[in-house]
Design a protein around this motif. Structure first.
Motif, PDB file in Angstrom:
ATOM      1  N   HIS A 195     -15.688 109.007  58.231  1.00  0.00           N
ATOM      2  CA  HIS A 195     -14.499 109.222  57.401  1.00  0.00           C
ATOM      3  C   HIS A 195     -13.348 109.731  58.262  1.00  0.00           C
ATOM      4  N   SER A 196     -13.672 110.626  59.198  1.00  0.00           N
ATOM      5  CA  SER A 196     -12.655 111.159  60.105  1.00  0.00           C
ATOM      6  C   SER A 196     -12.100 110.053  61.005  1.00  0.00           C
ATOM      7  N   TRP A 197     -12.998 109.152  61.456  1.00  0.00           N
ATOM      8  CA  TRP A 197     -12.580 108.033  62.303  1.00  0.00           C
ATOM      9  C   TRP A 197     -11.578 107.144  61.569  1.00  0.00           C
ATOM     10  N   LYS A 198     -11.886 106.855  60.309  1.00  0.00           N
ATOM     11  CA  LYS A 198     -10.976 106.023  59.518  1.00  0.00           C
ATOM     12  C   LYS A 198      -9.648 106.721  59.277  1.00  0.00           C
ATOM     13  N   SER A 199      -9.703 108.013  58.971  1.00  0.00           N
ATOM     14  CA  SER A 199      -8.491 108.775  58.662  1.00  0.00           C
ATOM     15  C   SER A 199      -7.556 108.870  59.859  1.00  0.00           C
ATOM     16  N   SER A 200      -8.131 108.897  61.065  1.00  0.00           N
ATOM     17  CA  SER A 200      -7.314 109.040  62.272  1.00  0.00           C
ATOM     18  C   SER A 200      -6.785 107.698  62.779  1.00  0.00           C
ATOM     19  N   GLY A 201      -7.243 106.606  62.188  1.00  0.00           N
ATOM     20  CA  GLY A 201      -6.798 105.283  62.616  1.00  0.00           C
ATOM     21  C   GLY A 201      -5.616 104.764  61.821  1.00  0.00           C
ATOM     22  N   LYS A 202      -5.219 103.546  62.123  1.00  0.00           N
ATOM     23  CA  LYS A 202      -4.078 102.907  61.466  1.00  0.00           C
ATOM     24  C   LYS A 202      -4.417 101.443  61.175  1.00  0.00           C
ATOM     25  N   PHE A 203      -3.515 100.792  60.455  1.00  0.00           N
ATOM     26  CA  PHE A 203      -3.663  99.376  60.161  1.00  0.00           C
ATOM     27  C   PHE A 203      -2.388  98.643  60.568  1.00  0.00           C
ATOM     28  N   PHE A 204      -2.544  97.396  61.028  1.00  0.00           N
ATOM     29  CA  PHE A 204      -1.396  96.522  61.172  1.00  0.00           C
ATOM     30  C   PHE A 204      -1.760  95.197  60.506  1.00  0.00           C
ATOM     31  N   THR A 205      -0.753  94.387  60.240  1.00  0.00           N
ATOM     32  CA  THR A 205      -0.971  93.154  59.483  1.00  0.00           C
ATOM     33  C   THR A 205      -0.885  91.946  60.399  1.00  0.00           C
ATOM     34  N   TYR A 206      -1.917  91.111  60.332  1.00  0.00           N
ATOM     35  CA  TYR A 206      -1.948  89.856  61.088  1.00  0.00           C
ATOM     36  C   TYR A 206      -2.105  88.713  60.092  1.00  0.00           C
ATOM     37  N   LYS A 207      -1.055  87.928  59.927  1.00  0.00           N
ATOM     38  CA  LYS A 207      -1.050  86.786  59.007  1.00  0.00           C
ATOM     39  C   LYS A 207      -1.549  87.176  57.615  1.00  0.00           C
ATOM     40  N   GLY A 208      -1.050  88.305  57.137  1.00  0.00           N
ATOM     41  CA  GLY A 208      -1.390  88.772  55.801  1.00  0.00           C
ATOM     42  C   GLY A 208      -2.698  89.531  55.710  1.00  0.00           C
ATOM     43  N   LEU A 209      -3.375  89.734  56.832  1.00  0.00           N
ATOM     44  CA  LEU A 209      -4.674  90.423  56.853  1.00  0.00           C
ATOM     45  C   LEU A 209      -4.528  91.787  57.523  1.00  0.00           C
ATOM     46  N   ARG A 210      -5.139  92.799  56.936  1.00  0.00           N
ATOM     47  CA  ARG A 210      -5.063  94.161  57.477  1.00  0.00           C
ATOM     48  C   ARG A 210      -6.138  94.374  58.536  1.00  0.00           C
ATOM     49  N   ILE A 211      -5.690  94.786  59.722  1.00  0.00           N
ATOM     50  CA  ILE A 211      -6.587  95.034  60.851  1.00  0.00           C
ATOM     51  C   ILE A 211      -6.534  96.519  61.211  1.00  0.00           C
ATOM     52  N   PHE A 212      -7.714  97.148  61.256  1.00  0.00           N
ATOM     53  CA  PHE A 212      -7.805  98.566  61.576  1.00  0.00           C
ATOM     54  C   PHE A 212      -7.839  98.762  63.094  1.00  0.00           C
ATOM     55  N   TYR A 213      -7.173  99.818  63.554  1.00  0.00           N
ATOM     56  CA  TYR A 213      -7.222 100.120  64.984  1.00  0.00           C
ATOM     57  C   TYR A 213      -7.052 101.613  65.233  1.00  0.00           C
ATOM     58  N   HIS A 240      -4.032 106.736  79.988  1.00  0.00           N
ATOM     59  CA  HIS A 240      -2.873 107.209  79.217  1.00  0.00           C
ATOM     60  C   HIS A 240      -2.942 106.753  77.769  1.00  0.00           C
ATOM     61  N   ARG A 241      -3.386 105.512  77.548  1.00  0.00           N
ATOM     62  CA  ARG A 241      -3.556 104.988  76.187  1.00  0.00           C
ATOM     63  C   ARG A 241      -4.970 104.424  76.054  1.00  0.00           C
ATOM     64  N   VAL A 242      -5.635 104.797  74.962  1.00  0.00           N
ATOM     65  CA  VAL A 242      -6.967 104.278  74.654  1.00  0.00           C
ATOM     66  C   VAL A 242      -6.864 103.597  73.288  1.00  0.00           C
ATOM     67  N   ILE A 243      -7.162 102.298  73.269  1.00  0.00           N
ATOM     68  CA  ILE A 243      -6.935 101.496  72.063  1.00  0.00           C
ATOM     69  C   ILE A 243      -8.202 100.721  71.711  1.00  0.00           C
ATOM     70  N   ALA A 244      -8.533 100.706  70.446  1.00  0.00           N
ATOM     71  CA  ALA A 244      -9.668  99.914  69.970  1.00  0.00           C
ATOM     72  C   ALA A 244      -9.334  99.383  68.587  1.00  0.00           C
ATOM     73  N   LEU A 245      -9.915  98.246  68.241  1.00  0.00           N
ATOM     74  CA  LEU A 245      -9.682  97.669  66.927  1.00  0.00           C
ATOM     75  C   LEU A 245     -10.992  97.225  66.313  1.00  0.00           C
ATOM     76  N   ASP A 246     -10.976  97.074  64.998  1.00  0.00           N
ATOM     77  CA  ASP A 246     -12.075  96.413  64.299  1.00  0.00           C
ATOM     78  C   ASP A 246     -11.696  94.943  64.176  1.00  0.00           C
ATOM     79  N   PHE A 247     -12.504  94.062  64.737  1.00  0.00           N
ATOM     80  CA  PHE A 247     -12.227  92.639  64.603  1.00  0.00           C
ATOM     81  C   PHE A 247     -12.184  92.245  63.129  1.00  0.00           C
ATOM     82  N   SER A 258      -6.518  86.198  69.469  1.00  0.00           N
ATOM     83  CA  SER A 258      -5.110  86.218  69.053  1.00  0.00           C
ATOM     84  C   SER A 258      -4.769  87.513  68.334  1.00  0.00           C
ATOM     85  N   ILE A 259      -5.729  88.071  67.606  1.00  0.00           N
ATOM     86  CA  ILE A 259      -5.516  89.348  66.918  1.00  0.00           C
ATOM     87  C   ILE A 259      -5.339  90.470  67.936  1.00  0.00           C
ATOM     88  N   VAL A 260      -6.134  90.447  69.012  1.00  0.00           N
ATOM     89  CA  VAL A 260      -5.980  91.450  70.072  1.00  0.00           C
ATOM     90  C   VAL A 260      -4.579  91.350  70.669  1.00  0.00           C
TER      91      VAL A 260
END
Length: 213
Positions: free
Chosen positions: A32-50, A88-95, A116-118
């Motif tokens: 739950h903490s992992w989800k709360s600390s993350g964000k979403f962006f939109t790719y072709k109308g689809l929400r991607i968590f990162y 300096h930056r650590v980035i991960a996404l849920d495919f 392409s989502i990456v």
């Protein structure tokens, strides 16, 4: 004899309906903490968590983490803090189709789309012109290979890859031994939608347990 089969069918239908509607377990506090600390962006109308964390001040190094099948970016949580001490930056996404990202159905999922989502995520973060370190695992290895191919082809708008680390992936097709279930799902035949619909947390948990030895 016919009446016996009718009775079995009448009993099986509500049992199958109950099975298909077994609710998933609640999120653990850590997840739950992992989800709360993350964000979403939109790719072709689809929400991607990162996840995107700022680490070492003054360092130009950026690392992007690509998770495996059938899990999510949460795979990296135990080494996340350590990575922020190095980069300096650590980035991960849920495919797409994994973790907290959208899971459209029906949808033709592909490695090309995941790559392409990456790329879209890094554009979203304004990092499309920066040199990126890629750390990938399993399914993520194949996505990383596609990104590497695009980079080597000098395609405009693609990632500039500084380093690549592949871990535990079937990158050599001739030595890969997929499970029967994986073969059935890959073929995309009549059984695929039935098998995915029958999947629930308990089946998933039992199938994943052997991975941990």
């Amino acid at each position: 004899m016919r009446e016996w089969w009718v009775q079995v069918g009448l009993l099986a239908v509500p049992l199958l309906a109950a099975y298909l509607h077994i609710p998933p377990p609640q999120l653990s506090p850590a997840l739950h903490s992992w989800k709360s600390s993350g964000k979403f962006f939109t790719y072709k109308g689809l929400r991607i968590f990162y996840q995107d964390s700022v680490g070492v001040v003054g360092s130009p190094e950026i690392v992007v983490l690509l998770h495996g099948f059938p899990t999510s970016s949460y795979d990296w949580y135990k080494i996340w803090e350590g990575l922020t001490l190095r980069f300096h930056r650590v980035i991960a996404l849920d495919f797409l189709g994994f973790g907290f990202s959208d899971k459209p159905r029906p949808h033709h999922y592909s490695i090309f789309e995941q790559a392409s989502i990456v790329e879209a995520l890094l554009r979203h973060l304004g990092l499309q012109n920066r040199r990126i370190n890629l750390l990938s695992h399993d399914y993520g290895d194949i996505v990383a290979q596609e990104l590497l191919y695009r980079y080597k082809q000098n395609r405009s708008g693609r990632l500039t890859i500084k380093s690549l680390c592949l871990s535990n992936g079937g990158i050599f097709p001739e030595t890969h031994r997929p499970l029967l279930l994986q073969k059935l799902l890959k073929d995309g035949g009549v059984l695929s939608p039935i098998l995915t619909r029958l999947m629930n947390f308990f089946v998933f948990s039992r199938g994943l347990t052997p991975v941990f030895g």
